[in-house]
Design a protein around this motif. Structure first.
Motif, short mmCIF file in Angstrom:
data_model
loop_
_atom_site.label_atom_id
_atom_site.label_comp_id
_atom_site.label_asym_id
_atom_site.label_seq_id
_atom_site.Cartn_x
_atom_site.Cartn_y
_atom_site.Cartn_z
N LEU A 1 -12.50 -47.77 0.89
CA LEU A 1 -13.77 -46.94 1.79
C LEU A 1 -15.47 -47.86 2.12
N TYR A 2 -16.19 -47.45 2.55
CA TYR A 2 -16.99 -48.85 2.81
C TYR A 2 -18.02 -48.36 0.98
N ASN A 3 -18.82 -49.25 0.42
CA ASN A 3 -18.95 -48.94 -1.14
C ASN A 3 -20.38 -48.21 -0.64
N ARG A 4 -21.47 -48.43 -1.89
CA ARG A 4 -22.93 -48.39 -1.81
C ARG A 4 -23.66 -49.12 -1.72
N ALA A 5 -23.27 -50.60 -1.74
CA ALA A 5 -23.84 -51.53 -0.79
C ALA A 5 -24.26 -51.36 0.78
N TYR A 6 -22.89 -51.26 1.49
CA TYR A 6 -22.85 -50.99 2.54
C TYR A 6 -23.61 -49.63 3.06
N PHE A 7 -23.56 -48.59 2.36
CA PHE A 7 -24.06 -47.16 2.95
C PHE A 7 -25.68 -47.51 2.98
N GLU A 8 -25.98 -48.32 1.76
CA GLU A 8 -27.42 -48.10 1.72
C GLU A 8 -28.08 -49.30 2.97
N ASP A 9 -27.41 -50.14 3.35
CA ASP A 9 -27.41 -51.01 4.48
C ASP A 9 -27.33 -50.61 6.00
N GLN A 10 -26.13 -49.21 6.01
CA GLN A 10 -26.33 -48.48 6.71
C GLN A 10 -27.20 -47.08 7.01
N LEU A 11 -27.27 -46.98 5.68
CA LEU A 11 -28.96 -46.36 6.04
C LEU A 11 -30.07 -46.58 6.24
N LEU A 12 -30.27 -47.87 6.07
CA LEU A 12 -31.70 -48.84 6.44
C LEU A 12 -31.88 -48.64 7.77
N ARG A 13 -30.52 -48.97 8.76
CA ARG A 13 -30.01 -49.24 10.24
C ARG A 13 -30.36 -48.49 10.37
N ILE A 14 -29.89 -46.59 10.28
CA ILE A 14 -30.04 -46.07 11.06
C ILE A 14 -31.77 -45.56 11.02
N ASP B 1 -17.28 -40.70 -9.08
CA ASP B 1 -16.47 -39.15 -8.12
C ASP B 1 -17.40 -38.72 -7.16
N GLU B 2 -18.10 -39.21 -6.20
CA GLU B 2 -19.20 -39.46 -5.61
C GLU B 2 -19.01 -40.00 -3.98
N PHE B 3 -18.85 -39.05 -3.33
CA PHE B 3 -18.63 -39.29 -1.70
C PHE B 3 -19.58 -39.04 -0.98
N VAL B 4 -20.38 -40.20 -0.15
CA VAL B 4 -21.43 -39.32 0.89
C VAL B 4 -20.99 -40.29 2.12
N VAL B 5 -20.97 -39.55 3.78
CA VAL B 5 -21.02 -39.80 5.11
C VAL B 5 -21.62 -40.27 5.31
N ILE B 6 -22.01 -40.86 6.43
CA ILE B 6 -23.43 -41.07 7.13
C ILE B 6 -23.00 -40.50 8.52
N LEU B 7 -22.85 -39.36 9.34
CA LEU B 7 -22.45 -38.59 11.17
C LEU B 7 -23.92 -39.04 11.90
N PRO B 8 -23.43 -40.32 12.72
CA PRO B 8 -24.56 -40.11 13.59
C PRO B 8 -24.05 -39.28 14.82
N TYR B 9 -25.52 -38.60 15.38
CA TYR B 9 -25.35 -37.84 16.24
C TYR B 9 -24.63 -36.66 16.20
N THR B 10 -25.49 -36.31 15.02
CA THR B 10 -24.33 -34.64 14.21
C THR B 10 -25.04 -33.63 14.14
N ASP B 11 -25.16 -32.77 14.97
CA ASP B 11 -26.28 -32.25 14.36
C ASP B 11 -25.48 -30.86 12.90
N GLU B 12 -26.27 -30.05 12.52
CA GLU B 12 -26.05 -29.30 11.23
C GLU B 12 -24.76 -28.14 11.15
N ALA B 13 -25.46 -28.04 12.36
CA ALA B 13 -23.74 -27.08 12.49
C ALA B 13 -22.22 -27.43 12.91
N THR B 14 -22.87 -28.35 13.38
CA THR B 14 -21.16 -29.31 13.66
C THR B 14 -21.08 -30.03 11.76
N GLY B 15 -21.77 -30.52 10.87
CA GLY B 15 -21.27 -30.79 9.81
C GLY B 15 -21.48 -29.80 8.87
N LEU B 16 -21.98 -28.86 8.94
CA LEU B 16 -20.65 -27.76 8.41
C LEU B 16 -19.89 -27.55 8.88
#
Length: 845
Positions: free
Chosen positions: A520-533, A590-605
């Motif tokens: 999977l992508y790592n923390r560095a890529y996650f932080e870059d994508q978070l800034l991009r979004i 032991d921690e994962f983070v998923v960024i879900l673009p164009y996804t509302d809260e109901a779909t996330g649940l």
């Protein structure tokens, strides 16, 4: 007459030489006697002072050794350790602080000093040095943790019976205390001083630094002496210090990193011998004076006129100065002879000048001719050299080289060109270069490069060119124009294969963005994508955070390979469930983070529920997949994506707290099933063990909490065996000594597994102790009698009895009477006598 003068001079010179020799001999004899006496006294005084300081070091070192022995003797609590350390500190005249720094960063300090919150004792010089040396050490001088004093620390590591580091005991001695103790002795019998292994002056009668936090800088003269001491460590040398000659003796002090030096001046001791020597030198000086007066008179009236003439003649050098003439005094007896010599010099000058003029003309003509010939030869040699260099470079270069004319047509290629692109010179001679190596969409780029080069420019870039069969090749391209008579007549195309480098760059880029375990992508890529979004204002966007449950317990119980398998399985579930647009990352152990673009809260649940269902479906008895999840959604531009992440994390931790007990119970159940499968223990054995343990516990008067712990221990006391290899655990015959050592580790492994769970922590110590013996010959800690936990002593008796009276794969059950006889025989040795007696009473009932 001249012979008489010469003899007289020789006699006078011999007398002066004899008297001077006698005076010098007397001086050297006196000097040697005094020097030898000073040498002996210097060495004796230094050895005495060294013995005193060494005695002080040994006395204080014994205090530290006593404390270490005390700690290693027994598992004392902190209050007992503090009391003992304070007692040692109060009895010491030199330590102002004695402390015990544990490996868990906890300090027990007899002086009462409390370290600040950010204090890391394992970074302190005394702790690191004692750990590295694994023995008693004495540090260099350094500033203490309170930054108010210069100190020296004596320290020694503390080890458990398994030779594992528990901590370090240290004692601080103020540098000013050492100085006050010995500074008066440093001035006895000369000048003494103390330095450390870094060449810093610790103590010196003239450099007192009690109120300073920095050691004094040594002068250049002392610096040279200190460097010599550090180089040789011990010895006796004759030196000059502060313009005084004397002896310097130096030697190390015991096991410390300190060196002691002592300097004794020769000046005062040699004063008496110098007086006698002075008398002899005065006699010599008087003799030399009388001899000198005689020489002056003889020189003035006899030798000087003759010497002047001889010197003037000796100065004649026709090669350097033709105009030189003798300088003759008017009243000199040598006047006539001098004038004749000057006339002869004038004639010589005339003929020499004439010859020189002729030689210069011939020399100039010869040099001009030689220069012309040398230029022609050099030019021919340079042309030939350049031709050979070009041919060697062109043929042997590892780069691919092509030569083309001003019409872009290929003239020649080297072997590397053929190897890289697959073409021979016969196949492409006279063809357009860009048409050979470029396809349609690259031809415009290639034509521009060639035109720039033919305009006289050097070009360089990285691009793709195509070999035989239109095979794409990553290359570095350089172009150099060929210029003749200021005109560009063609060019060199140089191609370097950079395919491997490009692949390596792509691999490095992949590694920098991906987690090596899960892909999977790592923390560095996650932080870059978070800034991009955040910058692109993508809405709505949901952040899903997951934390794997029970990973530490799984790693302790089943090994990190199983833990890694769980992480990879969950990574696969996330990839399968979250969709192609999701950015799935592993940001921690032991921690994962998923960024879900164009996804509302109901779909996330809904995605969270799907993940949990997949984890349940793929879980097995020995491989539980469980992850706590939290999801939050950004719906407005003004919301901070980082606060959304924090909200998702808070929700995840709330869910983890609610689910934690169920998760841990599931893992414990998995552990019990795995233990039954690995050890082939039956449910009947566990039931019998639990029943007998509870009955025995009730008869011993245990309370309800103790009985519950005893019941749990009966089921899980051998839980550490799940980490023992099958070839040892299931071996039908006796174990080897190496296999037995591995098997005995199951108590410690079980302790670590139980300690990782709050539900099992109450029996962790009993699991560690259940193979200890009443006589102290058990393992792993060799505890005796009541130092073994009560529940472990109970289980030891009940488990032994049940094992003896039950069938095993490798033997039949023992008769109950024989089993009871064995318990009685081991009473007071392997088992607690009181528990054995109570158990026998229970069996009779």
């Amino acid at each position: 007459m001249r012979k008489i003068f010469m003899r007289f001079y020789i006699v006078l010179i011999l007398m002066v030489v004899v008297m001077t020799t006698l005076a010098y001999s007397q001086y050297k004899y006196s000097e040697n006697v005094v020097s030898k006496e000073i040498e002996i006294n210097t060495r004796l005084s230094l050895e005495k002072l060294q013995a005193e300081i060494n005695s002080l070091v040994l006395a204080n070192s014994s205090v530290i050794v006593d404390i270490v022995d005390f700690i290693e003797l027994h598992n004392w609590d902190d209050a007992e350790l503090l009391s003992y350390i304070q007692k040692k500190l109060n009895n010491s005249n030199y330590f102002f602080s004695i402390y015990y720094g544990k490996a868990n960063n906890k300090m027990i300090n007899g002086s009462g000093w409390v370290p600040p919150k950010d204090f890391v004792l394992t970074d302190r010089p005394w702790y690191k040095m004692a750990k590295e040396e694994n023995d008693l050490i004495i540090t260099n001088v350094y500033v203490n943790a309170s930054d108010n004093d210069l100190i020296v620390t004596i320290a020694k590591p503390v080890k458990d019976k398994g030779n594992n580091l528990l901590g370090v005991v240290g004692g601080d001695i103020s540098l000013s205390t050492l100085i006050d103790t010995y500074i008066h002795k440093f001035e006895e019998n000369g000048l003494s001083f103390l330095i450390n292994s870094s060449g810093q002056i610790i103590a010196h009668p003239e450099l007192i630094h009690r109120d300073s936090l920095e050691l004094p800088e040594a002068s250049n003269q002392y610096r040279q002496i200190i460097d010599r001491i550090l180089d040789k460590k011990s010895g006796l040398e004759k030196i000059v210090l502060d313009d005084e000659e004397g002896y310097l003796a130096f030697m190390p002090i015991g096991k410390t990193n300190l060196l002691l030096a002592s300097f004794t001046s020769l000046e005062e001791a040699q004063a008496s011998s110098q007086q006698l020597t002075l008398f002899f030198f005065l006699v010599v000086a008087l003799s030399i004076g009388i001899f000198s007066v005689f020489l002056l008179l003889q020189r003035r009236y006899i030798a000087s006129p003759l010497l002047e003439l001889v010197n003037s003649i000796s100065a004649i050098n026709i090669e350097k100065d033709l105009s030189y003439r003798l300088n003759i005094k008017e009243r000199s007896i040598m006047k006539d002879l001098g004038e004749k010599i000057n006339d002869l010099l004038s004639k010589i000058e005339f003929f020499v000048l004439k010859i020189r003029n002729d030689q210069e003309e011939l020399q100039a003509m010869n040099e001009e001719l030689e220069a012309s010939m040398e230029q022609m030869a050099a030019a021919e040699e340079e042309i030939l050299r350049q031709k050979h260099q070009f041919e060697a470079l062109f043929k042997n270069s590892t780069d691919s080289i092509v030569i083309f004319n001003k019409d872009h047509h290929i003239i020649d290629i080297n072997e590397s060109f053929t190897k890289l692109f697959g073409y021979t010179i016969d196949e492409i001679y006279g063809k357009e270069l860009d048409g050979v190596l470029s396809v349609t969409y690259k031809k415009e780029e290639a034509n521009k490069l060639t035109n720039d080069l033919l305009d006289g420019k050097e070009v360089a870039l990285e691009s793709v060119r195509y070999g035989k069969g239109d095979i794409p090749i990553e290359v570095g391209i350089k172009g150099v124009p060929i210029i003749f008579e200021n005109k560009v007549i063609g060019g060199y195309g140089i191609y370097t294969d950079i395919t491997e480098r490009k692949r390596a760059e792509e691999q490095i880029l992949y590694i920098s963005r991906h987690d090596s375990l899960t892909g999977l992508y790592n923390r560095a890529y996650f932080e870059d994508q978070l800034l991009r979004i955040e910058k692109q204002n993508i809405l709505p966007v949901s952040i899903l955070i997951g934390d794997v449950n029970g990973l530490k317990m799984t790693n302790d119980a089943f090994g990190h390979d199983v833990g890694d398998t769980i992480l990879k399985r969950i990574a696969g579930i996330l990839t399968k469930t979250c969709g192609e647009d999701a950015i799935i990352t592993r940001v921690g152990g032991d921690e994962f983070v998923v960024i879900l673009p164009y996804t509302d809260e109901a779909t996330g649940l809904e995605i969270c529920n799907e993940i949990k269902k997949s984890c349940q479906m793929e879980s097995k008895d020995t491989l539980q997949l469980s992850v706590s999840l939290g999801v939050a959604t950004k719906t407005k531009s003004k919301q901070s994506i980082y606060k959304i992440c924090k909200k998702a994390e808070d929700i995840m931790y709330d869910n983890k707290l609610l689910e934690s007990k169920s998760i841990r119970n599931s893992i414990i159940t998995s552990l019990r099933k795995t233990l039954e499968e690995r050890t082939h223990e039956t449910d009947e054995h566990s039931s019998r063990l639990m029943t007998l343990s509870l009955c025995l516990g009730q008869k011993l008067g245990l309370n309800d909490n103790q009985l519950n712990e005893l019941s749990l221990l009966a089921a899980l006391h051998d839980i550490g065996k799940i980490a023992i290899p099958d070839h040892i655990l299931l071996k039908p015959g006796p174990l080897t000594s190496e296999e037995w050592q591995i098997m005995k580790k199951h108590s410690e492994i079980g302790y670590r597994i139980a300690s990782a769970s709050s539900e099992l922590a109450v029996i962790a110590e009993a699991i560690l102790h259940h193979h200890e013996r009443w006589d102290g010959k058990g393992y792993p800690q060799g505890l005796k009698k009541n130092k073994i936990s009560l529940s472990a002593r109970v289980i030891a008796v009940v488990d032994a009895y049940d094992a003896m009276t039950s069938d095993r794969p490798y033997r039949k059950a023992m008769d109950k009477a024989d089993a009871i006889e064995e318990l009685i025989r081991e009473k007071g040795k392997q088992f607690d006598p009181h528990i054995v007696n109570t158990f026998l009473e229970l069996l009779e009932e």
